[in-house]
Design a protein around this motif. Structure first.
Motif, PDB file in Angstrom:
ATOM      1  N   LEU A 193    -168.605  20.965-107.223  1.00 17.32           N
ATOM      2  CA  LEU A 193    -167.386  20.896-106.454  1.00 17.32           C
ATOM      3  C   LEU A 193    -167.002  22.252-105.926  1.00 17.32           C
ATOM      4  O   LEU A 193    -166.775  22.451-104.739  1.00 17.32           O
ATOM      5  CB  LEU A 193    -166.286  20.356-107.359  1.00 17.32           C
ATOM      6  CG  LEU A 193    -164.924  20.192-106.734  1.00 17.32           C
ATOM      7  CD1 LEU A 193    -165.027  19.255-105.561  1.00 17.32           C
ATOM      8  CD2 LEU A 193    -163.971  19.637-107.759  1.00 17.32           C
ATOM      9  N   ASP A 197    -168.733  13.808-104.523  1.00 14.69           N
ATOM     10  CA  ASP A 197    -168.815  14.449-105.833  1.00 14.69           C
ATOM     11  C   ASP A 197    -167.427  14.724-106.385  1.00 14.69           C
ATOM     12  O   ASP A 197    -167.141  14.464-107.556  1.00 14.69           O
ATOM     13  CB  ASP A 197    -169.591  15.758-105.733  1.00 14.69           C
ATOM     14  CG  ASP A 197    -171.049  15.513-105.444  1.00 14.69           C
ATOM     15  OD1 ASP A 197    -171.457  14.341-105.564  1.00 14.69           O
ATOM     16  OD2 ASP A 197    -171.761  16.456-105.088  1.00 14.69           O
ATOM     17  N   ALA A 198    -166.618  15.250-105.500  1.00 19.77           N
ATOM     18  CA  ALA A 198    -165.259  15.562-105.952  1.00 19.77           C
ATOM     19  C   ALA A 198    -164.551  14.299-106.387  1.00 19.77           C
ATOM     20  O   ALA A 198    -163.854  14.282-107.403  1.00 19.77           O
ATOM     21  CB  ALA A 198    -164.487  16.233-104.823  1.00 19.77           C
ATOM     22  N   ALA A 199    -164.771  13.246-105.629  1.00 19.22           N
ATOM     23  CA  ALA A 199    -164.118  11.981-105.963  1.00 19.22           C
ATOM     24  C   ALA A 199    -164.624  11.467-107.300  1.00 19.22           C
ATOM     25  O   ALA A 199    -163.856  10.992-108.135  1.00 19.22           O
ATOM     26  CB  ALA A 199    -164.368  10.961-104.868  1.00 19.22           C
ATOM     27  N   MET A 200    -165.910  11.600-107.485  1.00 21.95           N
ATOM     28  CA  MET A 200    -166.511  11.138-108.727  1.00 21.95           C
ATOM     29  C   MET A 200    -165.963  11.941-109.900  1.00 21.95           C
ATOM     30  O   MET A 200    -165.646  11.392-110.955  1.00 21.95           O
ATOM     31  CB  MET A 200    -168.019  11.344-108.621  1.00 21.95           C
ATOM     32  CG  MET A 200    -168.813  10.545-109.580  1.00 21.95           C
ATOM     33  SD  MET A 200    -168.785   8.817-109.104  1.00 21.95           S
ATOM     34  CE  MET A 200    -169.988   8.173-110.221  1.00 21.95           C
ATOM     35  N   LEU A 201    -165.844  13.213-109.661  1.00 26.98           N
ATOM     36  CA  LEU A 201    -165.311  14.092-110.693  1.00 26.98           C
ATOM     37  C   LEU A 201    -163.895  13.678-111.052  1.00 26.98           C
ATOM     38  O   LEU A 201    -163.499  13.652-112.219  1.00 26.98           O
ATOM     39  CB  LEU A 201    -165.330  15.519-110.157  1.00 26.98           C
ATOM     40  CG  LEU A 201    -164.736  16.606-111.023  1.00 26.98           C
ATOM     41  CD1 LEU A 201    -165.508  16.697-112.298  1.00 26.98           C
ATOM     42  CD2 LEU A 201    -164.763  17.903-110.269  1.00 26.98           C
ATOM     43  N   GLU A 202    -163.183  13.325-110.006  1.00 25.93           N
ATOM     44  CA  GLU A 202    -161.822  12.879-110.205  1.00 25.93           C
ATOM     45  C   GLU A 202    -161.802  11.626-111.071  1.00 25.93           C
ATOM     46  O   GLU A 202    -161.015  11.521-112.016  1.00 25.93           O
ATOM     47  CB  GLU A 202    -161.243  12.574-108.835  1.00 25.93           C
ATOM     48  CG  GLU A 202    -159.770  12.615-108.740  1.00 25.93           C
ATOM     49  CD  GLU A 202    -159.373  12.349-107.317  1.00 25.93           C
ATOM     50  OE1 GLU A 202    -159.079  13.317-106.611  1.00 25.93           O
ATOM     51  OE2 GLU A 202    -159.395  11.193-106.896  1.00 25.93           O
ATOM     52  N   VAL A 203    -162.691  10.712-110.732  1.00 27.45           N
ATOM     53  CA  VAL A 203    -162.753   9.477-111.519  1.00 27.45           C
ATOM     54  C   VAL A 203    -163.039   9.814-112.963  1.00 27.45           C
ATOM     55  O   VAL A 203    -162.378   9.317-113.885  1.00 27.45           O
ATOM     56  CB  VAL A 203    -163.858   8.542-110.986  1.00 27.45           C
ATOM     57  CG1 VAL A 203    -163.920   7.306-111.851  1.00 27.45           C
ATOM     58  CG2 VAL A 203    -163.607   8.177-109.564  1.00 27.45           C
ATOM     59  N   ALA A 204    -164.012  10.678-113.143  1.00 23.98           N
ATOM     60  CA  ALA A 204    -164.399  11.011-114.509  1.00 23.98           C
ATOM     61  C   ALA A 204    -163.234  11.618-115.257  1.00 23.98           C
ATOM     62  O   ALA A 204    -162.971  11.275-116.415  1.00 23.98           O
ATOM     63  CB  ALA A 204    -165.571  11.967-114.491  1.00 23.98           C
ATOM     64  N   MET A 256    -170.156  19.011-112.519  1.00 22.51           N
ATOM     65  CA  MET A 256    -169.410  18.530-111.369  1.00 22.51           C
ATOM     66  C   MET A 256    -168.478  19.607-110.856  1.00 22.51           C
ATOM     67  O   MET A 256    -168.330  19.803-109.660  1.00 22.51           O
ATOM     68  CB  MET A 256    -168.630  17.276-111.749  1.00 22.51           C
ATOM     69  CG  MET A 256    -169.515  16.059-111.833  1.00 22.51           C
ATOM     70  SD  MET A 256    -168.562  14.574-111.994  1.00 22.51           S
ATOM     71  CE  MET A 256    -168.294  14.534-113.738  1.00 22.51           C
ATOM     72  N   TYR A 299    -172.016   5.858-104.569  1.00 22.89           N
ATOM     73  CA  TYR A 299    -170.738   6.326-104.061  1.00 22.89           C
ATOM     74  C   TYR A 299    -170.939   7.253-102.865  1.00 22.89           C
ATOM     75  O   TYR A 299    -170.243   7.163-101.866  1.00 22.89           O
ATOM     76  CB  TYR A 299    -169.986   7.049-105.179  1.00 22.89           C
ATOM     77  CG  TYR A 299    -168.485   7.046-105.017  1.00 22.89           C
ATOM     78  CD1 TYR A 299    -167.846   5.983-104.401  1.00 22.89           C
ATOM     79  CD2 TYR A 299    -167.709   8.085-105.477  1.00 22.89           C
ATOM     80  CE1 TYR A 299    -166.483   5.959-104.263  1.00 22.89           C
ATOM     81  CE2 TYR A 299    -166.338   8.073-105.340  1.00 22.89           C
ATOM     82  CZ  TYR A 299    -165.735   7.009-104.733  1.00 22.89           C
ATOM     83  OH  TYR A 299    -164.378   6.997-104.588  1.00 22.89           O
ATOM     84  N   ARG A 300    -171.914   8.115-103.021  1.00 26.36           N
ATOM     85  CA  ARG A 300    -172.186   9.049-101.936  1.00 26.36           C
ATOM     86  C   ARG A 300    -172.532   8.337-100.654  1.00 26.36           C
ATOM     87  O   ARG A 300    -172.089   8.696 -99.572  1.00 26.36           O
ATOM     88  CB  ARG A 300    -173.338   9.964-102.319  1.00 26.36           C
ATOM     89  CG  ARG A 300    -172.912  11.139-103.141  1.00 26.36           C
ATOM     90  CD  ARG A 300    -174.116  11.990-103.412  1.00 26.36           C
ATOM     91  NE  ARG A 300    -173.778  13.066-104.316  1.00 26.36           N
ATOM     92  CZ  ARG A 300    -174.677  13.797-104.929  1.00 26.36           C
ATOM     93  NH1 ARG A 300    -175.963  13.551-104.742  1.00 26.36           N
ATOM     94  NH2 ARG A 300    -174.314  14.773-105.717  1.00 26.36           N
ATOM     95  N   ASN A 360    -160.012   9.655-104.239  1.00 25.19           N
ATOM     96  CA  ASN A 360    -160.472   8.273-104.385  1.00 25.19           C
ATOM     97  C   ASN A 360    -159.570   7.304-103.661  1.00 25.19           C
ATOM     98  O   ASN A 360    -160.036   6.399-102.970  1.00 25.19           O
ATOM     99  CB  ASN A 360    -160.497   7.899-105.869  1.00 25.19           C
ATOM    100  CG  ASN A 360    -161.757   8.366-106.519  1.00 25.19           C
ATOM    101  OD1 ASN A 360    -162.817   7.902-106.153  1.00 25.19           O
ATOM    102  ND2 ASN A 360    -161.638   9.311-107.424  1.00 25.19           N
ATOM    103  N   ALA A 382    -170.190  16.398-100.885  1.00 29.14           N
ATOM    104  CA  ALA A 382    -169.235  17.167-101.669  1.00 29.14           C
ATOM    105  C   ALA A 382    -168.005  16.339-101.967  1.00 29.14           C
ATOM    106  O   ALA A 382    -167.473  16.363-103.085  1.00 29.14           O
ATOM    107  CB  ALA A 382    -168.839  18.420-100.903  1.00 29.14           C
ATOM    108  N   ILE A 383    -167.579  15.606-100.971  1.00 25.77           N
ATOM    109  CA  ILE A 383    -166.375  14.809-101.181  1.00 25.77           C
ATOM    110  C   ILE A 383    -166.639  13.707-102.184  1.00 25.77           C
ATOM    111  O   ILE A 383    -165.825  13.457-103.076  1.00 25.77           O
ATOM    112  CB  ILE A 383    -165.895  14.240 -99.838  1.00 25.77           C
ATOM    113  CG1 ILE A 383    -165.364  15.379 -98.980  1.00 25.77           C
ATOM    114  CG2 ILE A 383    -164.814  13.206-100.044  1.00 25.77           C
ATOM    115  CD1 ILE A 383    -165.008  14.979 -97.603  1.00 25.77           C
TER     116      ILE A 383
END
Lengths: 820, 219
Positions: free
Chosen positions: A610, B161-168, A606, B137-138, A496, B158-159
């Motif tokens: 991922l 998604d990964a970023a979103m996952l990170e946020v979550a 996710m 976001y995508r 992010n 994918a990125i």
């Protein structure tokens, strides 16, 4: 002081080592009829003649018998001694890190100097002279390049270019300011008759001042890094130290030359100034050329991976030597060379070479620096000094004053041009961080002997180094912390943050374009475009302009995979450890301390997305970029194999736990999103995390902050049936077999009974244990389940799910029958 | 230019300077630029932005342009889009990119930081519902990566998604089963970008001297 107590073992080692070294020197004094040219003062004058007179007290064969045992010390002397010194210094370095708290409060350089002082004291007590290996040519040709290459190569490129103006301003103008200011002031002081140093003329004072104006904040940088100081301050300190080495050396040579002139007139001054710029810019040009040539060369090294790193060193060194040959700034050359090629080279060479390059550069740099500091300590004790209170105190005083003044004045000038101006605290940090270090000492030590007051200069230099390194180096951490200098957390590596940094860059560049202005961001934007369009095409083999976001993503991914690899290889390496591991886990299961929370369905979804996509990325990128994979893909393959086995293990571990959990059987890190609603399913996921360290790692890496897991005990009665030990033996056996089978692509003995399912073999083994285990689902079935993720994540299910053939899991399932 | 007109203009500039924090010189500069972009009209339209050649290679060009027509960025509490903007709006949007002044208090910095982050957030949040959904976001990530041709949409997804996952995982941490992470709220947005010195990074040096005339020919 805990320092002494913890250093004691080290000291013992060192002393024994020093004794060894001394013995060798003693032997040298006895054995060698004449000392080698590299160490003229090594010959102790007082007992030299005595010992050289009786030649070779060794068992010299008097007759023509074949000698059984001979000593040929002179033959190996130089490399032998160098090795000993390096080893000794390295031992010292190990020692510091045995006890961690020392290096936090006392900079390493202090400790090195201290050890040097101790060794020097020992040597002094036995009237031994240090080997004078540090001659001018040794220093400039062998010791300086690694140090400079080290700092240049590891310069954080992006912040550096963002602050390049300030860095150059401080390093060039600041160094000139310091040298000239201190030089003239010292000259003024020299006129005081009471000090008795009236014979030092202006040129020599300037020369000396230029030597001591090279700041070397290794210790300070470490502190800055530790306290997360703001990026601007860090990079300015870093860059300043790097470039002012260059400036200092140029000035040093210049003044060295001037100091020998009897009279200096205006023309000399003018030529000197001209030469200063010529030398600097020439070095830069050289570096640029060699950097590009090096990058271009690595374009073609695909087939000769072994020597890839060599090109980097050879080209940098060649740039250095050629610049030296032409008497232009060699430091400038090597610095620009490193800065230029780094970016391109790292993309061309393989991951392994990249690591090698970094390690070797770091290693050489560290060794050089360690040696110099160590040597400084030794020399401090063993040489006879010319101590002049007045001159030395004034030196320290002026150096501090001019440094502080210079920073304040130069900051006032540069601040209007900076978007983030330096405030008072930053300025203080910069000026207080102006330690003098290895290069200063080496420059002073290698002064030509024509300088009459060389000894005084060396003494004064050592004094100022020890003063700054010990007093400022130790106190800077508490002071910085106390002053609360602006801090940044600039080591964030989350996706992010990367995305938003890029986003902001593009936005600001766009807004600048909108305003019709042409400044930093849009300039950078334009350069990047030019770079992508032309330079990369020429220099990089597989030219795919890659956003840093993707790069970071891949890096995180790779890191993750490597961790997985490490963990798994760690626990299957030895059977006993495996057993204990499993036992632990099993007992964990039975005593059931719920450490982990259940993942929410969308989170798991996710995860799934991922990890699947990560696989895709790896597979795809493997084909065109060699940055993160090995040329022969062996690592990727290895990861696959390892993952494969780990999956098998986790499958097996659960296969006898009951049908319900088997129903939600999942692969490696792909917990089922949809089946999470049932208690059993969540259970199995948790178990998956338990049974498979890889998943755990995976989870952890995705959520950067480990947070307390909720305690939601859900007991599963089926687990009670588990007999860990019995299972374990079979697991271990299976493990090996499976691995053997996979690596050698031979049909496995186990799987002969069933041909279609890869997990049937373990299944049978376990069903023979009497546990009712319902089928390991066919991977296909799971795949279909995967295709309907929870509603929150539905946007493009076909896009993600339909990639059946590309799906690594599926592919793996197919791979199996092919092997047979 | 008549003296009365310039006096009036001066007056207006002063008001704007007070409102946006730009200096008079900067405003004068930007006004010139505005006039240039709008071809001496009173308002700017999207088409005018499209003509800026320097902006064409910018991967998130449309996002940037959209931000200028987004009412949320005009300082009021309105939501929605406009078709054309006047100089005042132009300046207001630009004022998000003012560099930090010196001697700001911690609170002042925090306030500016929030404003800047709000601007970024609005850029993501196209439908103004207060959350950044995965789709939104995508699309941003895709556009961000669109400049490098080698990246396929899948990768971008994918990125994202990964970023979103990170946020979550960073913001919510543990979620009850069945709970759905709907999107990034502004609070979460603040949290994930906690470590970024946004106030130090997102700014443009607005020049006091006039450079627009120099570059007129190039446009």
């Amino acid at each position: 002081m805990g320092f002494l107590s913890s250093v004691k073992p080290v000291c013992i080692v060192l002393i024994s080592f020093a004794v060894l070294a001394l013995l060798s020197f003693g032997a040298n004094a006895e054995d060698s009829p004449k000392p080698t040219t590299t160490k003229p003062p090594a010959k102790p004058t007082e007992h030299g003649p005595i010992y050289t007179a009786p030649p070779q007290p060794l068992p010299e064969p008097e007759k023509s018998y074949l000698p059984l045992f001979t000593l040929n010390y002179p033959r190996v002397q130089i490399p032998f001694e160098i090795t000993l010194w390096v080893l000794l210094a390295s031992f010292a370095k190990i020692g510091f890190h045995v006890y961690h708290k020392i290096t936090i409060w006392v900079p390493e350089t202090c400790l090195l100097i201290s050890i040097g002082l101790i060794v020097g004291a020992i040597m002094h007590s036995v009237h031994e002279q240090p080997p004078a290996v540090l001659t001018s040519s040794v220093f400039f040709l062998y010791m300086l390049p690694p140090i400079v290459l080290d700092s240049a190569y590891f310069m954080p490129t992006q912040p550096f270019f963002e602050n390049v103006g300030t860095v150059l301003w401080f390093s060039i103008v600041g160094t000139l300011w310091n040298s000239i200011g201190v030089g003239i002031c010292l000259y003024g002081v020299c006129q005081i008759p009471a000090l008795g140093v009236q014979d030092i003329n202006l040129q020599e004072n300037l020369l000396f001042a230029s030597i001591i104006s090279a700041v070397d904040p290794v210790a300070v940088l470490a502190v800055f890094e530790d306290v997360n100081i703001n990026e601007q301050l860090y990079i300015v300190a870093f860059g300043e130290s790097l470039f002012n080495d260059a400036v200092t050396v140029v000035l040093y040579n210049l003044f060295n030359h001037v100091a020998e002139l009897p009279v200096v007139d205006a023309a000399d001054v003018f030529l000197g100034v001209l030469r200063f710029f010529l030398v600097g810019l020439g070095g830069m040009l050289f570096g640029l050329v060699f950097g590009f040539v090096a990058a271009f060369t690595t374009r073609f090294t695909r087939k000769v991976r072994e020597i890839e790193p060599l090109f980097i060193f050879m080209y940098s060194y060649l740039a250095y030597l050629l610049a030296e040959l032409l008497s232009i700034s060699s430091i400038m050359a090597i610095v620009t060379c490193a800065l230029t090629m780094k970016y391109y080279v790292e993309e061309n060479v393989s991951q392994r070479s990249c690591t090698t390059i970094r390690h070797v550069i770091k290693m050489l740099g560290t060794v050089s620096e360690t040696l110099i500091f160590f040597f400084l300590g030794v020399v401090t004790i063993t040489t006879d000094h010319e101590w002049n209170w007045g001159y030395i105190l004034f030196t320290i005083l002026f150096a501090q004053i001019w440094r502080g003044l210079g920073i304040v004045v130069l900051t006032q000038i540069i601040n209007p041009f900076r978007t983030i101006p330096f405030n008072f605290k930053d300025q203080f940090g910069l000026s207080y961080g102006g330690l003098r270090g290895a290069i200063t000492f080496a420059l002073a030590y290698t002064l030509p002997n024509t300088i009459i007051r060389k000894k005084l200069f060396i003494t004064a230099t050592i004094a100022i180094i020890i003063f700054t390194v010990f007093i400022q180096g130790i106190s800077i951490r508490p002071i910085i912390e106390l002053m609360n200098v602006r801090k940044t957390n600039w080591k964030l590596g989350t996706i992010n943050v990367e995305i938003h940094t890029r986003l902001m860059e593009h936005i600001t560049a766009g807004v600048e374009d909108l305003c019709g202005q042409w400044s930093h961001h849009s300039l950078k934007d334009k350069f990047m475009r030019f770079n992508n369009r032309f330079i990369r095409k020429i220099l990089i083999r597989d030219n795919r302009p890659e956003s840093s976001i993707v790069a970071l993503y891949k890096k995180l991914e790779l890191q993750n995979a490597m961790e997985v690899l490490d963990t798994i290889s760690g626990d299957i390496s030895a059977a006993p450890s495996l057993i204990s591991l499993h036992e632990e886990k099993a007992s964990n299961k039975s005593s059931f301390k719920p450490k982990r929370t259940f993942l929410a369905s969308d989170l798991t979804a996710m995860h799934e997305i991922l990890s699947k996509n990560m696989y895709k990325i790896r597979e795809r990128t493997m084909s065109y970029t060699n940055k993160h994979t090995l040329p022969n893909d062996s690592r990727a393959r290895e990861i696959l194999v390892r993952r494969h086995t780990s999956i098998r293990r986790s499958l097996r571990a659960r296969s006898f736990q009951g049908s319900e959990s088997a129903r939600s059987q999942k692969y490696f890190s792909l917990p089922l999103g949809q089946s999470l609603d049932t208690g059993y399913a969540t259970e199995s996921i948790r178990l998956n995390a338990d049974g498979d360290p890889a998943l755990e790692l995976h989870n952890r890496s995705v959520r950067p902050k480990p947070r307390p897991r909720s305690k939601q005990p859900r007991f599963s009665t089926t687990r009670a049936r588990l007999d860990p030990l019995q299972e374990l033996h079979s697991t271990v056996n299976m493990e090996d077999e499976v691995r053997a089978e996979e690596s050698s692509h031979r049909p496995s003995r186990q799987s002969s009974s069933s041909s279609n399912s890869r997990s049937r073999a373990p299944l049978q083994r376990h069903s023979s244990l009497g546990t009712p285990s319902v089928g390991e689902d066919d991977p296909e079935g799971d795949e279909q389940q995967l295709e309907s993720p929870p509603p929150a994540w539905t946007p493009e299910p076909p896009d993600r799910g339909s990639g059946g053939p590309r799906n690594p899991l599926l592919r793996r399932a197919q791979w199996k029958p092919q092997d047979k | 230019m008549g003296s009365s007109q310039s006096a009036q203009e001066e007056q207006e500039y002063r008001a704007l300077a007070e409102r946006t924090g730009f200096s008079l010189d900067q405003i004068r500069n930007l006004h010139k630029r505005f006039k240039h972009l709008s071809h001496d009209e009173e308002t700017l339209r999207k088409e005018d932005f499209d003509e800026i050649s320097d902006l064409t290679p910018n991967p998130i060009r449309s996002q940037i342009i959209d931000a200028f027509f987004d009412k949320r960025n005009f300082g009021g509490n309105e939501v929605g889009r406009v078709q054309e903007i006047g100089f005042r709006e132009f300046l207001t949007v630009m004022s998000h990119f003012r560099p930090l002044r010196q001697n700001l208090t911690e609170e002042g910095i925090e306030r500016i930081r929030r404003e800047k982050l709000r601007f970024l957030f609005n850029m993501h949040d196209k439908d103004s519902d207060g959350t950044i959904t995965l789709d939104e976001y995508r699309s941003v990530v895709e556009e961000l990566l669109s400049s490098s041709a080698a990246i396929e949409i899948e990768t971008a997804t994918a990125i994202a998604d990964a970023a979103m996952l990170e946020v979550a995982s960073v913001t919510v941490g543990e979620m009850a089963p069945g709970q759905v992470y709907e999107g990034i709220t502004f609070e979460h947005f603040l949290e994930i970008l906690k470590g970024v010195e946004i106030e130090a990074k997102m700014h443009v040096r607005f020049l006091n001297v006039d450079t627009t005339t120099v570059r007129c020919g190039k446009l």
